[in-house]
Design a protein around this motif. Structure first.
Motif, PDB file in Angstrom:
ATOM      1  N   GLY A 121       0.786  -1.265  -0.010  1.00 31.61           N
ATOM      2  CA  GLY A 121      -0.075  -0.079  -0.135  1.00 31.61           C
ATOM      3  C   GLY A 121       0.844   1.259  -0.052  1.00 31.61           C
ATOM      4  O   GLY A 121       1.925   1.276  -0.876  1.00 31.61           O
ATOM      5  N   GLY A 122       0.416   2.086   0.985  1.00 34.46           N
ATOM      6  CA  GLY A 122       1.123   3.514   0.815  1.00 34.46           C
ATOM      7  C   GLY A 122       2.453   3.269   1.313  1.00 34.46           C
ATOM      8  O   GLY A 122       3.544   4.146   0.859  1.00 34.46           O
ATOM      9  N   SER A 123       2.978   2.447   2.034  1.00 33.15           N
ATOM     10  CA  SER A 123       4.426   2.219   2.639  1.00 33.15           C
ATOM     11  C   SER A 123       5.254   1.785   1.092  1.00 33.15           C
ATOM     12  O   SER A 123       6.437   2.261   1.164  1.00 33.15           O
ATOM     13  CB  SER A 123       4.547   1.090   3.589  1.00 33.15           C
ATOM     14  N   TRP A 124       4.442   0.839   0.523  1.00 31.15           N
ATOM     15  CA  TRP A 124       5.297   0.566  -0.839  1.00 31.15           C
ATOM     16  C   TRP A 124       5.594   1.786  -1.722  1.00 31.15           C
ATOM     17  O   TRP A 124       6.660   1.863  -2.255  1.00 31.15           O
ATOM     18  CB  TRP A 124       4.513  -0.349  -1.381  1.00 31.15           C
ATOM     19  N   VAL A 125       4.331   2.379  -1.813  1.00 35.47           N
ATOM     20  CA  VAL A 125       4.691   3.461  -3.027  1.00 35.47           C
ATOM     21  C   VAL A 125       5.508   4.333  -2.520  1.00 35.47           C
ATOM     22  O   VAL A 125       6.285   5.082  -3.333  1.00 35.47           O
ATOM     23  CB  VAL A 125       3.375   3.945  -3.515  1.00 35.47           C
ATOM     24  N   VAL A 126       5.636   4.911  -1.332  1.00 34.97           N
ATOM     25  CA  VAL A 126       6.311   6.081  -0.829  1.00 34.97           C
ATOM     26  C   VAL A 126       7.706   5.518  -0.799  1.00 34.97           C
ATOM     27  O   VAL A 126       8.781   6.318  -0.965  1.00 34.97           O
ATOM     28  CB  VAL A 126       5.999   6.354   0.600  1.00 34.97           C
ATOM     29  N   SER A 127       7.998   4.144  -0.592  1.00 39.11           N
ATOM     30  CA  SER A 127       9.278   3.725  -0.719  1.00 39.11           C
ATOM     31  C   SER A 127       9.926   3.909  -2.274  1.00 39.11           C
ATOM     32  O   SER A 127      11.316   4.136  -2.399  1.00 39.11           O
ATOM     33  CB  SER A 127       9.563   1.927  -0.609  1.00 39.11           C
ATOM     34  N   GLN A 128       9.009   4.290  -3.169  1.00 41.50           N
ATOM     35  CA  GLN A 128       9.526   4.545  -4.548  1.00 41.50           C
ATOM     36  C   GLN A 128      10.418   6.000  -4.547  1.00 41.50           C
ATOM     37  O   GLN A 128      11.418   6.016  -5.198  1.00 41.50           O
ATOM     38  CB  GLN A 128       8.271   4.646  -5.513  1.00 41.50           C
ATOM     39  N   THR A 129      10.014   6.678  -3.498  1.00 46.02           N
ATOM     40  CA  THR A 129      10.880   7.839  -3.387  1.00 46.02           C
ATOM     41  C   THR A 129      12.273   7.631  -2.992  1.00 46.02           C
ATOM     42  O   THR A 129      13.348   8.371  -3.515  1.00 46.02           O
ATOM     43  CB  THR A 129      10.170   8.982  -2.630  1.00 46.02           C
ATOM     44  N   PHE A 130      12.283   6.715  -2.178  1.00 46.75           N
ATOM     45  CA  PHE A 130      13.761   6.453  -1.337  1.00 46.75           C
ATOM     46  C   PHE A 130      14.421   5.526  -2.744  1.00 46.75           C
ATOM     47  O   PHE A 130      15.781   5.463  -2.621  1.00 46.75           O
ATOM     48  CB  PHE A 130      13.679   5.808  -0.153  1.00 46.75           C
ATOM     49  N   GLU A 131      13.839   4.843  -3.256  1.00 47.12           N
ATOM     50  CA  GLU A 131      14.507   3.945  -4.309  1.00 47.12           C
ATOM     51  C   GLU A 131      15.146   5.014  -5.373  1.00 47.12           C
ATOM     52  O   GLU A 131      16.146   4.797  -5.942  1.00 47.12           O
ATOM     53  CB  GLU A 131      13.666   3.277  -5.239  1.00 47.12           C
ATOM     54  N   TYR A 132      14.233   6.041  -5.663  1.00 50.87           N
ATOM     55  CA  TYR A 132      14.647   7.331  -6.712  1.00 50.87           C
ATOM     56  C   TYR A 132      16.013   7.825  -6.285  1.00 50.87           C
ATOM     57  O   TYR A 132      16.834   7.966  -6.590  1.00 50.87           O
ATOM     58  CB  TYR A 132      13.789   8.348  -6.678  1.00 50.87           C
ATOM     59  N   TYR A 133      15.849   8.310  -4.630  1.00 48.50           N
ATOM     60  CA  TYR A 133      17.228   8.759  -4.229  1.00 48.50           C
ATOM     61  C   TYR A 133      18.404   8.057  -4.215  1.00 48.50           C
ATOM     62  O   TYR A 133      19.440   8.374  -4.389  1.00 48.50           O
ATOM     63  CB  TYR A 133      16.778   9.417  -2.588  1.00 48.50           C
ATOM     64  N   TRP A 134      18.192   6.911  -4.070  1.00 48.39           N
ATOM     65  CA  TRP A 134      19.323   5.841  -3.773  1.00 48.39           C
ATOM     66  C   TRP A 134      19.880   5.702  -5.362  1.00 48.39           C
ATOM     67  O   TRP A 134      21.189   5.833  -5.180  1.00 48.39           O
ATOM     68  CB  TRP A 134      18.898   4.578  -3.312  1.00 48.39           C
ATOM     69  N   LYS A 135      19.275   5.618  -6.349  1.00 50.17           N
ATOM     70  CA  LYS A 135      19.886   5.398  -7.624  1.00 50.17           C
ATOM     71  C   LYS A 135      20.699   6.719  -8.075  1.00 50.17           C
ATOM     72  O   LYS A 135      21.270   6.598  -8.854  1.00 50.17           O
ATOM     73  CB  LYS A 135      18.489   5.276  -8.482  1.00 50.17           C
ATOM     74  N   GLN A 136      19.949   7.712  -7.368  1.00 49.96           N
ATOM     75  CA  GLN A 136      20.875   9.235  -7.709  1.00 49.96           C
ATOM     76  C   GLN A 136      22.067   9.308  -7.207  1.00 49.96           C
ATOM     77  O   GLN A 136      23.093  10.161  -7.466  1.00 49.96           O
ATOM     78  CB  GLN A 136      19.923  10.322  -7.365  1.00 49.96           C
ATOM     79  N   HIS A 137      22.272   8.541  -6.070  1.00 46.57           N
ATOM     80  CA  HIS A 137      23.583   8.636  -5.526  1.00 46.57           C
ATOM     81  C   HIS A 137      24.460   7.441  -5.219  1.00 46.57           C
ATOM     82  O   HIS A 137      25.740   7.482  -5.103  1.00 46.57           O
ATOM     83  CB  HIS A 137      23.215   8.827  -3.869  1.00 46.57           C
ATOM     84  N   SER A 138      23.998   6.228  -5.564  1.00 48.24           N
ATOM     85  CA  SER A 138      24.690   4.986  -5.112  1.00 48.24           C
ATOM     86  C   SER A 138      24.814   3.931  -6.507  1.00 48.24           C
ATOM     87  O   SER A 138      23.886   3.958  -7.009  1.00 48.24           O
ATOM     88  CB  SER A 138      24.368   4.239  -4.252  1.00 48.24           C
ATOM     89  N   SER A 139      25.825   3.531  -6.706  1.00 46.92           N
ATOM     90  CA  SER A 139      25.844   2.224  -7.638  1.00 46.92           C
ATOM     91  C   SER A 139      25.621   1.186  -7.209  1.00 46.92           C
ATOM     92  O   SER A 139      25.285  -0.107  -7.961  1.00 46.92           O
ATOM     93  CB  SER A 139      27.392   2.284  -8.070  1.00 46.92           C
TER      94      SER A 139
END
Length: 320
Positions: free
Chosen positions: A26-44
């Motif tokens: 639910g909401g916890s899964w979709v908000v995790s998309q934000t942090f997936e996005y941030y992680w990809k911008q910073h980490s290999s």
């Protein structure tokens, strides 16, 4: 909370890991998309975001003892998420559980439980502060985010800043509700770091809480089908952020102006001051700005539609 999370992140960094998984519902899964996005911008280091109900039925070979799995559930008892945590425990895979209740099934099923107990000055939910501490500490330990201490300093001012956002958003929110509370179909468009926030408001608030038929659309996908059902009287909201994908949202905005939409609104994080927050981190706190705006919209829609946000027909009401 900060010191405890840092100890967990430092232990994980010392032990090492090859990938990160977010698993939630639910909401916890979709908000995790934000942090997936941030992680990809910073980490290999690879990152994945899985729906708990699918994970428990699949045989995802990317999840190994070299993985770190982060599970979220505010209640701590979301059935599918708890089951995923228990499966991971049986496989001796390291897990982190972010919950609001320490004595909960999820907290009791993970390697490292984190109880997120931060609230804004007005009692509202600042949302995902624990995740910010955790992920950016991990990035800092990997020499992939040198500004961690500066970010922590900004976090100290976050509760007051988010109260201010709600005050700034209040008139817009009331006007939006006055104009559109009778609309029975809405389109909400967002992308980049705000993809998850746009989706979660459409699904978890407008649909679940207010029973308004709503479609959430990624800004980059808007021109691949969804815009064909638009006319000048379709209620449509663009959620526009400050990350590198901003130009995609601007393209949507120009199109809506071109067709002469009478019911088009924009929530632009750039319009809101974040008092005490360093400008370097506005992108990170963008979803929290949007939360402040849509929380006020929810309050006025609840009033104008005479429909309590606590009313449910099915969710946690009947067995399904």
């Amino acid at each position: 909370m900060k010191n405890g999370i840092e100890k967990i992140a430092d232990k994980i960094s010392k032990d090492g890991y090859k990938n990160i998984f977010f698993i939630a519902s639910g909401g916890s899964w979709v908000v995790s998309q934000t942090f997936e996005y941030y992680w990809k911008q910073h980490s290999s280091i690879p990152v994945f975001n899985e729906i708990a109900a699918e994970y428990v039925l699949s045989n995802n070979k990317q999840v190994t003892r070299d993985s770190i799995v982060i599970l979220q559930s505010k209640s701590g008892d979301t059935t599918e998420t708890v089951k995923a945590a228990q499966m991971l425990k049986e496989k001796n895979i390291r897990t982190i559980g972010i919950v609001r209740k320490g004595d909960s099934p999820l907290a009791n099923s993970v390697t490292y439980p984190i109880v997120e107990n931060v609230v804004n000055l007005d009692g509202s939910d600042p949302e995902n502060v624990a995740m910010i501490f955790l992920l950016f500490r991990l990035l800092y330990n990997q020499n992939e985010f040198a500004q961690y201490d500066k970010l922590v300093k900004s976090l100290e001012n976050l509760p007051q800043a988010l109260v201010s956002v709600r005050k700034q958003a209040d008139k817009f929110a009331e006007d939006f509700s006055n104009n559109f509370y009778q609309e029975e179909y809405q389109m909400w468009v967002g992308g980049g770091s705000l993809t998850g926030k746009t989706y979660s408001f459409a699904m978890c608030v407008l649909e679940e809480m207010l029973w308004i038929k709503t479609k959430s659309i990624h800004t980059a996908e808007f021109f691949h089908g969804s815009f064909e059902v638009l006319d000048e009287d379709t209620c449509c909201v663009l959620v526009k952020g400050e990350d590198v994908t901003r130009s995609i949202g601007e393209r949507v905005e120009k199109f809506m102006e071109k067709i002469g939409s009478k019911k088009f609104s924009v929530i632009d994080t750039k319009d809101y001051k974040l008092e005490g927050i360093d400008d370097d981190f506005r992108e990170i706190f963008g979803q929290m700005i949007v939360t402040g705006v849509v929380d006020r919209i929810s309050v006025y829609l609840e009033r104008d539609r005479d429909h309590s946000l606590d009313t449910r027909r099915y969710y946690r009401v009947m067995d399904y």
